[in-house]
Design a protein around this motif. Structure first.
Motif, PDB file in Angstrom:
ATOM      1  N   HIS A  65       7.772  -5.500   3.307  1.00 24.55           N
ATOM      2  CA  HIS A  65       6.838  -4.464   2.880  1.00 24.55           C
ATOM      3  C   HIS A  65       6.605  -3.460   4.015  1.00 24.55           C
ATOM      4  O   HIS A  65       6.530  -2.257   3.778  1.00 24.55           O
TER       5      HIS A  65
ATOM      6  N   GLN B  99       5.347 -10.604   4.978  1.00 22.62           N
ATOM      7  CA  GLN B  99       5.416  -9.273   4.389  1.00 22.62           C
ATOM      8  C   GLN B  99       6.177  -8.256   5.244  1.00 22.62           C
ATOM      9  O   GLN B  99       5.970  -7.057   5.130  1.00 22.62           O
TER      10      GLN B  99
ATOM     11  N   SER C 182      -4.146  -2.747   4.069  1.00 27.60           N
ATOM     12  CA  SER C 182      -3.696  -4.122   3.867  1.00 27.60           C
ATOM     13  C   SER C 182      -3.125  -4.604   5.195  1.00 27.60           C
ATOM     14  O   SER C 182      -2.146  -4.030   5.696  1.00 27.60           O
TER      15      SER C 182
ATOM     16  N   PHE D 209       0.493  -3.874  -6.633  1.00 29.41           N
ATOM     17  CA  PHE D 209      -0.772  -3.626  -5.959  1.00 29.41           C
ATOM     18  C   PHE D 209      -1.904  -4.273  -6.733  1.00 29.41           C
ATOM     19  O   PHE D 209      -1.838  -4.410  -7.953  1.00 29.41           O
TER      20      PHE D 209
ATOM     21  N   SER E 156      -1.696  -9.977   1.408  1.00 31.66           N
ATOM     22  CA  SER E 156      -2.066  -9.498   2.744  1.00 31.66           C
ATOM     23  C   SER E 156      -3.218 -10.332   3.282  1.00 31.66           C
ATOM     24  O   SER E 156      -3.976 -10.940   2.522  1.00 31.66           O
TER      25      SER E 156
ATOM     26  N   LEU F 109      -2.037  -4.559  -1.085  1.00 31.11           N
ATOM     27  CA  LEU F 109      -0.875  -5.409  -1.312  1.00 31.11           C
ATOM     28  C   LEU F 109      -1.319  -6.865  -1.470  1.00 31.11           C
ATOM     29  O   LEU F 109      -2.004  -7.403  -0.588  1.00 31.11           O
TER      30      LEU F 109
ATOM     31  N   PRO G 279       6.983  -3.056  -4.876  1.00 31.36           N
ATOM     32  CA  PRO G 279       5.659  -3.580  -4.526  1.00 31.36           C
ATOM     33  C   PRO G 279       4.646  -3.470  -5.671  1.00 31.36           C
ATOM     34  O   PRO G 279       4.585  -2.455  -6.365  1.00 31.36           O
TER      35      PRO G 279
END
Length: 180
Positions: free
Chosen positions: A96, A93, A87, A112, A124, A121, A110
């Motif tokens: 993340h 992000q 990703s 998915f 992305s 993710l 998170p």
């Protein structure tokens, strides 16, 4: 049989000084890179790690490479699963990136999206799914060559990394300056 580290040391010219690892890291940090989260799924559980050692290798066939520390959990996982998702993170992000770099962010859980058994993710900028087709030992890292089996992308601003910190990408360059 010599290890790759022994081969590397043996092939280095004897008249050159050794490269200090800290100096090497600081110098290489001058190369601006995007930020990715590499994932793999084992026994229904998603494992992920932040990585900026990622690049395109070939168009025909479509190949990419991710470089992982030999001692990383992800390297051991990829040896078993043989598949990974990448990703490419957007500028929204950063948390993340921090979370998957081993510094869990309180309250961040998170989610998915799954495609063909690979985890990505949401949000992305690019999602690249791969089957590992080759590995190469390179010093203290292992290079995982992946044959691309899935691609998706969206527009947005990328999360970039420079000299050990996240940065903004400036887009105020005069396009007329360049000749193509």
């Amino acid at each position: 049989m010599r290890t790759s580290r022994e081969r590397s040391a043996a092939s280095a010219p004897p008249h050159r000084p050794a490269i200090d690892p800290t100096h090497f890291r600081r110098t290489m940090g001058r190369f601006t890179s995007g930020v990715t989260v590499v994932t793999t799924v084992e026994s229904g559980h998603v494992h992920g790690m932040t990585a900026n050692g990622f690049l395109s290798v070939s168009l025909e066939p479509p190949l990419v490479l991710v470089s992982l520390g030999r001692a990383s959990k992800m390297a051991a996982l990829l040896a078993r699963t043989g598949r990974y998702g990448v990703s490419v993170l957007s500028d929204r992000q950063q948390l993340h990136s921090v979370h998957f770099a081993g510094k869990p962010v309180p309250g961040l859980a998170p989610d998915f999206e799954f495609t063909d058994g690979l985890a990505f993710l949401p949000g992305s900028m690019a999602r690249i799914g791969c089957d590992v087709v080759d590995t190469h030992e390179a010093g203290d890292h292992i290079l995982y060559i992946g044959h691309v089996t899935h691609l998706a992308h969206s527009d947005g601003e990328p999360l970039v990394f420079f000299t050990g910190s996240y940065r903004a990408l400036h887009t105020d360059i005069d396009e007329g300056f360049f000749t193509y």
